[in-house]
Each structure stands twice: as C-alpha cells, then as structure tokens.
Write a protein that holds these residues in place. Sequence first.
Motif, PDB file in Angstrom:
ATOM      1  N   ASP A  45       0.856  -1.183   0.089  1.00 33.87           N
ATOM      2  CA  ASP A  45      -0.129  -0.147  -0.076  1.00 33.87           C
ATOM      3  C   ASP A  45       0.975   1.171   0.150  1.00 33.87           C
ATOM      4  O   ASP A  45       0.590   2.058  -0.753  1.00 33.87           O
ATOM      5  N   ARG A  46       1.742   1.231   0.941  1.00 32.24           N
ATOM      6  CA  ARG A  46       2.666   2.456   1.058  1.00 32.24           C
ATOM      7  C   ARG A  46       3.386   2.824  -0.203  1.00 32.24           C
ATOM      8  O   ARG A  46       3.474   3.936  -0.805  1.00 32.24           O
ATOM      9  N   ALA A  47       4.174   1.721  -0.897  1.00 35.96           N
ATOM     10  CA  ALA A  47       4.895   1.838  -1.916  1.00 35.96           C
ATOM     11  C   ALA A  47       4.063   2.396  -3.267  1.00 35.96           C
ATOM     12  O   ALA A  47       4.347   3.421  -3.769  1.00 35.96           O
ATOM     13  N   VAL A  48       2.874   1.904  -3.129  1.00 36.71           N
ATOM     14  CA  VAL A  48       1.884   2.337  -4.343  1.00 36.71           C
ATOM     15  C   VAL A  48       1.553   3.795  -3.920  1.00 36.71           C
ATOM     16  O   VAL A  48       1.456   4.571  -5.096  1.00 36.71           O
ATOM     17  N   ALA A  49       1.067   4.169  -2.677  1.00 32.38           N
ATOM     18  CA  ALA A  49       1.016   5.695  -2.406  1.00 32.38           C
ATOM     19  C   ALA A  49       2.229   6.594  -2.840  1.00 32.38           C
ATOM     20  O   ALA A  49       1.632   7.664  -3.316  1.00 32.38           O
ATOM     21  N   GLY A 253      -4.795  12.388  11.900  1.00 35.18           N
ATOM     22  CA  GLY A 253      -4.027  12.980  12.898  1.00 35.18           C
ATOM     23  C   GLY A 253      -4.544  12.607  14.224  1.00 35.18           C
ATOM     24  O   GLY A 253      -5.164  11.371  14.327  1.00 35.18           O
ATOM     25  N   ALA A 254      -4.102  13.251  15.104  1.00 31.64           N
ATOM     26  CA  ALA A 254      -4.349  12.920  16.525  1.00 31.64           C
ATOM     27  C   ALA A 254      -5.842  13.166  16.915  1.00 31.64           C
ATOM     28  O   ALA A 254      -5.966  14.071  17.572  1.00 31.64           O
ATOM     29  N   VAL A 255      -6.894  12.329  16.339  1.00 35.45           N
ATOM     30  CA  VAL A 255      -8.379  12.370  16.949  1.00 35.45           C
ATOM     31  C   VAL A 255      -8.743  10.900  17.454  1.00 35.45           C
ATOM     32  O   VAL A 255      -8.322  10.047  16.985  1.00 35.45           O
ATOM     33  N   ASP A 256      -9.863  11.180  18.024  1.00 36.27           N
ATOM     34  CA  ASP A 256     -10.647  10.103  18.676  1.00 36.27           C
ATOM     35  C   ASP A 256     -11.462   9.581  17.585  1.00 36.27           C
ATOM     36  O   ASP A 256     -12.278  10.566  17.137  1.00 36.27           O
ATOM     37  N   CYS A 257     -11.370   8.366  16.918  1.00 39.49           N
ATOM     38  CA  CYS A 257     -12.152   8.112  15.817  1.00 39.49           C
ATOM     39  C   CYS A 257     -12.293   6.426  15.607  1.00 39.49           C
ATOM     40  O   CYS A 257     -11.700   5.776  16.485  1.00 39.49           O
ATOM     41  N   ASP A 258     -12.835   6.296  14.660  1.00 42.03           N
ATOM     42  CA  ASP A 258     -13.254   4.518  14.575  1.00 42.03           C
ATOM     43  C   ASP A 258     -12.118   3.972  13.586  1.00 42.03           C
ATOM     44  O   ASP A 258     -11.771   2.862  13.900  1.00 42.03           O
ATOM     45  N   LEU A 259     -11.672   4.704  12.655  1.00 46.01           N
ATOM     46  CA  LEU A 259     -10.521   4.173  11.899  1.00 46.01           C
ATOM     47  C   LEU A 259      -9.571   5.570  11.701  1.00 46.01           C
ATOM     48  O   LEU A 259     -10.126   6.662  11.309  1.00 46.01           O
ATOM     49  N   PRO A 263      -2.641   8.418  12.086  1.00 44.16           N
ATOM     50  CA  PRO A 263      -2.384   8.949  13.294  1.00 44.16           C
ATOM     51  C   PRO A 263      -1.469  10.145  13.559  1.00 44.16           C
ATOM     52  O   PRO A 263      -1.500  11.091  14.232  1.00 44.16           O
ATOM     53  N   SER A 264      -0.452   9.931  12.573  1.00 46.83           N
ATOM     54  CA  SER A 264       0.917  10.892  12.811  1.00 46.83           C
ATOM     55  C   SER A 264       0.525  12.018  11.848  1.00 46.83           C
ATOM     56  O   SER A 264       1.349  13.156  11.605  1.00 46.83           O
ATOM     57  N   GLY A 265      -0.634  12.010  11.138  1.00 47.04           N
ATOM     58  CA  GLY A 265      -0.732  13.133  10.002  1.00 47.04           C
ATOM     59  C   GLY A 265       0.214  12.859   8.935  1.00 47.04           C
ATOM     60  O   GLY A 265       0.562  14.137   8.226  1.00 47.04           O
ATOM     61  N   ASP A 266       0.434  11.881   8.360  1.00 44.53           N
ATOM     62  CA  ASP A 266       1.366  11.407   7.575  1.00 44.53           C
ATOM     63  C   ASP A 266       0.504  11.106   6.064  1.00 44.53           C
ATOM     64  O   ASP A 266      -0.338  10.352   6.015  1.00 44.53           O
ATOM     65  N   LEU A 267       0.596  11.843   5.111  1.00 45.17           N
ATOM     66  CA  LEU A 267      -0.320  11.842   3.857  1.00 45.17           C
ATOM     67  C   LEU A 267      -0.144  10.624   3.090  1.00 45.17           C
ATOM     68  O   LEU A 267      -0.789  10.165   2.528  1.00 45.17           O
ATOM     69  N   GLU A 295      -4.930  20.139   2.275  1.00 41.63           N
ATOM     70  CA  GLU A 295      -4.908  20.276   0.749  1.00 41.63           C
ATOM     71  C   GLU A 295      -3.466  20.489   0.119  1.00 41.63           C
ATOM     72  O   GLU A 295      -3.258  21.352  -0.664  1.00 41.63           O
ATOM     73  N   THR A 296      -2.604  19.570   0.560  1.00 44.06           N
ATOM     74  CA  THR A 296      -0.948  19.881   0.019  1.00 44.06           C
ATOM     75  C   THR A 296      -0.467  18.202  -0.251  1.00 44.06           C
ATOM     76  O   THR A 296      -1.119  17.539   0.097  1.00 44.06           O
ATOM     77  N   GLY A 297       0.451  18.497  -1.532  1.00 42.37           N
ATOM     78  CA  GLY A 297       0.852  17.017  -1.704  1.00 42.37           C
ATOM     79  C   GLY A 297      -0.172  15.996  -2.069  1.00 42.37           C
ATOM     80  O   GLY A 297      -1.235  16.294  -2.704  1.00 42.37           O
ATOM     81  N   LEU A 298       0.124  14.781  -1.466  1.00 43.33           N
ATOM     82  CA  LEU A 298      -0.923  13.736  -1.847  1.00 43.33           C
ATOM     83  C   LEU A 298      -2.260  14.088  -1.070  1.00 43.33           C
ATOM     84  O   LEU A 298      -3.116  13.407  -1.505  1.00 43.33           O
ATOM     85  N   GLY A 299      -2.394  14.908  -0.225  1.00 44.52           N
ATOM     86  CA  GLY A 299      -3.555  15.633   0.469  1.00 44.52           C
ATOM     87  C   GLY A 299      -4.479  15.734  -0.630  1.00 44.52           C
ATOM     88  O   GLY A 299      -5.772  15.732  -0.706  1.00 44.52           O
ATOM     89  N   ARG A 300      -4.191  16.253  -1.809  1.00 44.22           N
ATOM     90  CA  ARG A 300      -5.055  16.873  -3.151  1.00 44.22           C
ATOM     91  C   ARG A 300      -5.853  15.809  -3.630  1.00 44.22           C
ATOM     92  O   ARG A 300      -7.070  15.663  -3.976  1.00 44.22           O
TER      93      ARG A 300
END
Length: 314
Positions: A45-49, A253-259, A263-267, A295-300
Amino acid sequence: MPKQTARLAADAEGIARAARILAQGGLVALPTETVYGLGADARNDRAVARIFAAKDRPRFNPLIVHVDNIETAQSLVDWPHAADILGRAFWPGPLTLVLPLNTSARLAPLVTAGLPSLAVRIPAHPVAQALLREFGGPVAAPSANPSGRISPTTAEHVAAGLSGRIEAILDGGPCGVGVESTIVGLTGAPALLRPGGLPAEAIERALGQPLARTGPTGPLTAPGQMASHYAPAAPLRLDARTRRKGELLLGFGAVDCDLNLSPSGDLTEAAANLFAHLHALDARAAPIAVSPIPETGLGRAINDRLRRAAAPRP
Ligand code: TXA
Ligand code: MG
C-alpha cells in the motif's frame, strides 16, 4: 523521499538491485517497450501511495499492473475467453486488459483506486521482463512522468521529471514503441478504452468482432478520467471536526475516531489506507464523517477522491 536517484545499468547487477529496491517498498523507473513506467510492488500500500506522491498526481487514477507471465495475470483477475484469445495473441506486448479483479489477489486497493476491475499487462521489453522475473511479484506502474507532462521514452526524460523523488532509474535505452499500451476493457463486451501501441484493428481481427468505442454517453474513457467511480454506499461528510450521533469517524491525525488514515498526520500513509478504510467503514452501514485533510501534496488526491465519493449520486 529519497534525495538521490540511482541510475542503474540494465545488467544483471542493476536488475538485481532494482528488484531489491522494489521488495523494500521503493520506486524504480523501468523501461518497457511502450514508455518508461514508474514501478512499485503492487501488494505494498505504502509503495503504491508513493507513486502518486512522486508523480504529484492530484487524483488517484487506477494503475496498470505488470507481470511476467500469463499464469500470474490469470491469478489476479477473472479470465474470460476473450482474455485468453488476446493474451495469447499479443502478450508480451503493448496491450493492457481490464478484467474483473480477483478479490483474493491481495493487491493494494490504491492500485485499482477502489475499482472492482484491474488493468494488467505483460510487457515485452527484455529489461522489464528480467526485472519482473527477478522481483517475482506484480509491479504497479503508471508512465514515469510528473502529472500533466508527456510520457518518458528515455531514462533522461525520467531523470528530468523525477530525479530526487524516486530511488532508481533502470536505464534500458530508448523505448521502441514510444506510445502507451492499447487498453481493452473486458468486464463487459470488449471495448477500446485507450488507443495505443497495438492497433485496434489487430485486436478486432483476433477477436473476430468489433470493439465497442462509444458508451451510452459518448466516447468510452478509462475511469481515471471519469467523474466518479468508487463511492461508498453510506453518505460521506467531509471536514468533520467532531462525530455526530450515528456517524463513524474516519480520522486523520491525533483524533478519537473509528479508523485513522494516519494517526501521525502522514499523507502518504493516509493515501495508502484510504480505500481499505473506506471499504471497512462502508461495511458497517452507517454514515461516515471524515476529518479535515490538508490540501497539499497527496492531500489533494485524497480530497479529490473524498469529494467525489461525497458528491450526490446519479
Ligand atoms: O504503456 C503503458 O500502458 C504504460 C507502461 C508503463 O506500461 N503505462 C501507462 O500507465 O500508460 P498510465 O497510468 O499512464 O495509464 C494507465 C491508464 C489510465 O488511463 C487508467 O485510467 C487506465 O489505465 N486504467 C487503469 N486501471 C484501470 C481499470 N481498472 N479500468 C479501466 N482503466 C484503467
Ligand atoms: Mg500516463
């Protein structure tokens, strides 16, 4: 991102090194007979991203998976009779077949951009074949150019566009065909999705029937160009800072969530997780809220996909 892009000779040593880089999740530009591809392990997954990050692609277009033999291709997809005819007639060569994805193929969901179909091809270039054999797995590879630029047909073209963004370029000299592969869709009646290096007439002769060239609403296009493909069944709410009653929260990022996409905010990590997480939450049949994504880098590309998934359904 690597700082230095290695230029590898297409000899046994260079090919072995390129295979090791792929196995470690790195990106290698490789020669094919059509154009240079930007290759990554299609199961990682990460390599493809990272492919999308290196190309600076604002959208997740589905990618072509390259394999070195027909049995491996057959293990990744459903294999109708028409695929057998075309695969045996034109592979290895500049033909890509789009077929129903075999869900047990265990490819990174980002490869197909969440679609239930897979584009697969066996390239004819001896260096691509040697690398695929040495690596021993499926390699996802779009053309090795930055988004919006023309496809590269020499290692110099690749270096000009992607130096410093990928681990290595395997230099196999100029590409013989010089245009991308012809893409034929076989998820329904055989259809020409993209003209390319193999003439459509040759494909029609082999099949003994014409290829569909237009859909109900005009010319057929590969789905990367289409407005919407995969959308979850559940409604999606974007830029959610909190979870409303009954919603599942897809966090970033650092939020309480289901998935959490990352968590570290890495796009790059978020892109790698996007489709798998959407599918997992969708299976729980509740509305989905998604944390804001920068809305930067892969975030777009992530936001593009999320906006289209959240758009009103036709
Ligand atoms: O010659 C080529 O095909 C080169 C070499 C590297 O193999 N690759 C290439 O990849 O041209 P790319 O990413 O530039 O173009 C891939 C095309 C896109 O238009 C994409 O939408 C389409 O293939 N495609 C990929 N998966 C698909 C799918 N599941 N259904 C329909 N089209 C698909
Ligand atoms: Mg391209």
